[in-house]
Design a protein around this motif. Structure first.
Motif, mmCIF file in Angstrom:
data_model
loop_
_atom_site.group_PDB
_atom_site.id
_atom_site.type_symbol
_atom_site.label_atom_id
_atom_site.label_comp_id
_atom_site.label_asym_id
_atom_site.label_seq_id
_atom_site.Cartn_x
_atom_site.Cartn_y
_atom_site.Cartn_z
ATOM 1 N N UNK A 144 0.775 -1.062 0.195
ATOM 2 C CA UNK A 144 -0.135 -0.057 0.030
ATOM 3 C C UNK A 144 0.863 1.216 -0.003
ATOM 4 N N UNK A 145 2.020 1.135 0.583
ATOM 5 C CA UNK A 145 2.854 2.461 0.678
ATOM 6 C C UNK A 145 3.344 2.763 -0.656
ATOM 7 N N UNK A 146 3.573 1.616 -1.658
ATOM 8 C CA UNK A 146 4.167 1.766 -2.792
ATOM 9 C C UNK A 146 3.331 2.501 -4.004
ATOM 10 N N UNK A 147 1.874 2.915 -3.471
ATOM 11 C CA UNK A 147 1.217 3.529 -4.287
ATOM 12 C C UNK A 147 1.442 4.969 -4.348
ATOM 13 N N UNK A 148 1.565 5.432 -5.411
ATOM 14 C CA UNK A 148 1.731 7.087 -5.573
ATOM 15 C C UNK A 148 0.550 8.053 -5.111
ATOM 16 N N UNK A 149 -0.624 7.412 -5.042
ATOM 17 C CA UNK A 149 -1.675 7.886 -4.553
ATOM 18 C C UNK A 149 -1.955 7.440 -2.997
ATOM 19 N N UNK A 150 -0.964 7.123 -2.234
ATOM 20 C CA UNK A 150 -0.922 6.239 -0.987
ATOM 21 C C UNK A 150 -1.638 7.521 -0.099
ATOM 22 N N UNK A 151 -2.628 6.904 0.665
ATOM 23 C CA UNK A 151 -3.471 7.811 1.579
ATOM 24 C C UNK A 151 -3.132 7.127 3.058
ATOM 25 N N UNK A 152 -2.480 7.998 3.926
ATOM 26 C CA UNK A 152 -2.170 7.451 5.079
ATOM 27 C C UNK A 152 -3.539 7.040 6.123
ATOM 28 N N UNK A 153 -4.430 7.703 5.634
ATOM 29 C CA UNK A 153 -5.811 7.462 6.475
ATOM 30 C C UNK A 153 -6.662 6.492 5.604
ATOM 31 N N UNK A 154 -6.192 5.615 4.639
ATOM 32 C CA UNK A 154 -6.821 4.553 4.138
ATOM 33 C C UNK A 154 -7.201 3.512 5.457
ATOM 34 N N UNK A 155 -8.405 3.056 5.445
ATOM 35 C CA UNK A 155 -8.754 2.325 6.486
ATOM 36 C C UNK A 155 -8.132 0.798 6.585
ATOM 37 N N UNK A 156 -7.900 0.293 5.394
ATOM 38 C CA UNK A 156 -7.121 -1.003 5.265
ATOM 39 C C UNK A 156 -5.660 -0.685 5.770
ATOM 40 N N UNK A 157 -5.025 0.381 5.554
ATOM 41 C CA UNK A 157 -3.729 0.801 6.064
ATOM 42 C C UNK A 157 -3.798 0.756 7.418
ATOM 43 N N UNK A 158 -4.778 1.460 7.985
ATOM 44 C CA UNK A 158 -4.836 1.604 9.613
ATOM 45 C C UNK A 158 -5.263 0.264 9.975
ATOM 46 N N UNK A 159 -5.792 -0.435 9.732
ATOM 47 C CA UNK A 159 -6.417 -1.803 9.898
ATOM 48 C C UNK A 159 -5.058 -2.744 10.047
ATOM 49 N N UNK A 160 -4.345 -2.701 8.960
ATOM 50 C CA UNK A 160 -3.140 -3.677 9.017
ATOM 51 C C UNK A 160 -1.967 -2.893 10.212
#
Length: 659
Positions: free
Chosen positions: A522-538
């Motif tokens: 997910x961090x590799x995305x150019x459009x990475x969003x730190x508030x992405x719920x999947x990212x926060x879940x992980x």
């Protein structure tokens, strides 16, 4: 006042000024957060995690307050039982067991929604673990748990570390519940039978094997008996490990036909142990030694052979099959994890039949008070071995530097289609909707990690820097970046289910790899969003798993630095939907930075930094800096956990050119 009539205890809450015990006061902060929302809503889960990470005093205050609310609100029987637990100084595990049981009963009866929310809130808080568990009473907790331990075995004559049968039964039960099913490289029934018999000359059990197993089992126990120094994760299982290492020296000269199966199994257990404790190159050393022993026995990397009952017992045949195919799985997992070719090219004996053994075996989530369910271990083992066949072929195609060969992308696409076919062939009982045992969830995570590694390898080492990698083409059937991100989100969903059903405190170490890999995808995305719920879940799941081992803590530190390097800390700070713990974790770096509660996770990284051989090939980067991307992270992960494979010679198969 007599002990039978204790004075009411009042929570020191700013809402209450009266000296009278409050009977219908306002909800505690945690209860307010839960009110009107689903207890397992993911945003609440992330908030619970972060708030617990941030303020332990708030956690204990809210826990105490909510406990009294439950006592006042629930039916009398539940309140009486809860009070009895508190009065006899019950551990958190005991309270947790009672709360889970009460939740199930109240949910079924549909009673007292307010109390139900309170119980869910307490359960959610206890579920979270951000530090090593606090020191707890030693004997009472183990005695309580082992009354329900699914496996009872003696301590003697197997170990000199303890003569406590309850402790050994507790640890063996933990290992066989949470660790064993993933690779299943020993036959559980034969092992337990011969351990109970106490014959140290058995062909199915040995002091070396038992102590190695107990050292691994301590990874899953929060109790003080699992530590040499209570609370210091670096000492978990250290006494059992020291005894296992003493036995290993006595077995180091076993060669050829003199190799005993329990010795090979113990070596595999030490591989697992070293890979979470970060003992230099010991992880690879044990794996390579195990492969050499298996080659000497003629069960891997040799022409096919048949095991006959005229030569050995059926129990021995089953044990050899499990060990050979379990080693194959370990080898393919390790090497595809770190983008290297596997060393076990083939297994020389046939697999265990899919429906041959243990078709009706139950899996019991000890020590959690959850219902047992079918383990489907035979079907799982067969599907895992089939996945290993694909993983072996993937490992031979992986590259850390990319490949400009015109046929390279086509081969990747063919491998991806094989993975898809394997997934579609899984039985309906493996569907996450059926709430299967955790090893089945891990099998699906393993599938998605293979997809991510395959796809990011196809993109080369600088995936994020290549704009064409993230450009959508409607005519393109194989879009590696989109496929990898979809698999990362699937891992988030599986982690969410693991946490809801079983918690993360007992998650297998492979879950840490899968969650970490998904986060960096997910961090590799150019459009990475730190508030992405999947990212926060992980992130939340990673924080719980990582605190249980030294390698996990080191990796979490590197992850923290890598996220901060994306410079989205200000977005986190300004968000009203993000709890304080997440804000602290991902805060914007400044020149004069106050220490945070995860800074000590960097301990041990300096040893790697000081070893020039670990920095060679990494430029001027050191282990304590942010990872530049997926491939950089995997290289660091490998060196922290299993070491440098380049130090070890090719396997016998590679030297002889056979397959």
């Amino acid at each position: 006042m007599s002990p039978s009539n204790p004075a009411p205890i009042q929570p020191t809450n700013s809402h209450h000024q009266s000296d009278e015990p409050m009977r219908n006061g306002p909800l505690s902060p945690s209860a307010q957060a839960q009110s009107g929302q689903d207890a397992f809503d993911e945003s609440d889960a992330c908030q619970s995690v972060a708030e617990y990470l941030t303020d332990t005093s708030n956690y204990h205050h809210d826990l105490l307050y909510d406990l009294f609310e439950v006592v006042r609100s629930t039916v009398p029987n539940h309140a009486d039982t809860l009070l009895q637990l508190i009065r006899r100084h019950a551990s958190i595990e005991e309270v947790r067991a009672y709360l889970d049981q009460t939740l199930a009963e109240m949910h079924a009866a549909g009673k007292d929604d307010h109390a139900l929310q309170q119980l869910y809130g307490i359960w959610q808080f206890i579920e979270v673990e951000s530090e090593a568990p606090k020191f707890r009473p030693m004997m009472m907790d183990i005695r309580y748990l082992t009354g329900n331990a699914p496996y009872r075995v003696p301590a003697k004559p197997w170990t000199s570390v303890t003569d406590d049968d309850d402790l050994v039964s507790h640890l063996v039960s933990l290992y066989l519940t949470w660790d064993y099913p993933f690779f299943a490289f020993l036959d559980r029934k034969s092992f337990l039978k011969h351990m109970a018999m106490g014959n140290v000359e058995s062909d199915f059990c040995s002091p070396f094997l038992v102590n190695a197993l107990l050292a691994n089992a301590c990874y899953y126990s929060p109790y003080s008996e699992a530590y040499s120094i209570p609370g210091d994760v670096r000492t978990k299982g250290a006494d059992f490990l020291a005894e296992a290492e003493r036995h290993m020296k006595r077995h180091q000269f076993e060669r050829g036909n003199d190799i005993r199966l329990p010795t090979l199994q113990a070596i595999l257990l030490l591989y697992e142990r070293y890979s979470v404790s970060g003992n230099g190159d010991h992880g690879y050393a044990m794996l390579h030694r195990a492969i050499e022993m298996a080659e000497s026995l003629g069960i891997v990397n040799h022409k096919k052979r048949e095991l006959k009952t005229s030569q050995m017992s059926e129990d021995m045949i089953l044990s050899i099959k499990r060990t050979a195919w379990g080693l194959y799985q370990i080898d393919t997992v390790v090497h595809t994890n770190f983008l290297k070719p596997s060393r076990v090219n083939s297994v020389s004996i046939e697999r265990i039949a899919r429906d041959d053994a243990g078709a009706g075996d139950m899996w019991t989530p000890y020590p959690l008070p959850r219902p047992a369910r079918l383990s489907y271990l035979s079907q799982y083992f067969d599907d895992a071995c089939q996945l290993s066949d694909i993983a072996r072929d993937i490992s031979r195609s992986l590259s850390k530097s990319g490949n400009s060969d015109p046929g390279y992308k086509k081969r990747k696409q063919e491998l991806y289609m094989r993975l898809r076919k394997w997934e579609r062939g899984l039985p309906p009982c493996f569907d996450p909707a059926e709430k299967p045992a955790p090893h089945i969830l891990l099998l699906r995570m393993r599938y998605h990690t293979l997809v991510i590694n395959l796809c990011f390898d196809a993109l080369g080492p600088n995936a994020r820097l290549s704009s064409q990698n993230q450009t959508h083409d409607a005519n393109q059937q194989f879009n590696p970046f989109e496929i990898a991100i979809a698999s990362a989100r699937s891992i988030a969903s599986l982690a969410r289910q693991q946490r809801t059903e079983y918690g993360m405190e007992h998650a297998h170490q492979f879950a840490m790899y899968a969650v970490n890999l998904a986060l960096f995808a997910l961090l590799e995305q150019k459009s990475f969003d730190i508030l992405d719920q999947d990212f926060l879940t992980l992130t939340s799941s990673f924080s719980i798993i990582a605190c249980r081992s030294q390698v996990g803590r080191n990796l979490f530190h590197l992850f923290k630095l890598s996220v901060r390097s994306r410079n989205q800390g200000s977005r986190v700070a300004q968000s009203t939907d993000v709890p304080p713990g997440i804000k602290e974790l991902f805060r914007q770096e400044t020149g004069s930075q106050e220490p945070d509660r995860w800074d000590h996770y960097a301990e041990g990284l300096t040893k790697t930094d000081a070893d020039s051989s670990y920095i060679d090939g990494m430029g001027s980067k050191v282990q304590s800096s942010a990872a530049t991307g997926m491939h950089d992270m995997l290289e660091r992960y490998e060196r922290l956990s299993v070491g440098k494979e380049e130090r070890w010679p090719p396997s016998r198969t590679s030297r002889n050119g056979t397959s």
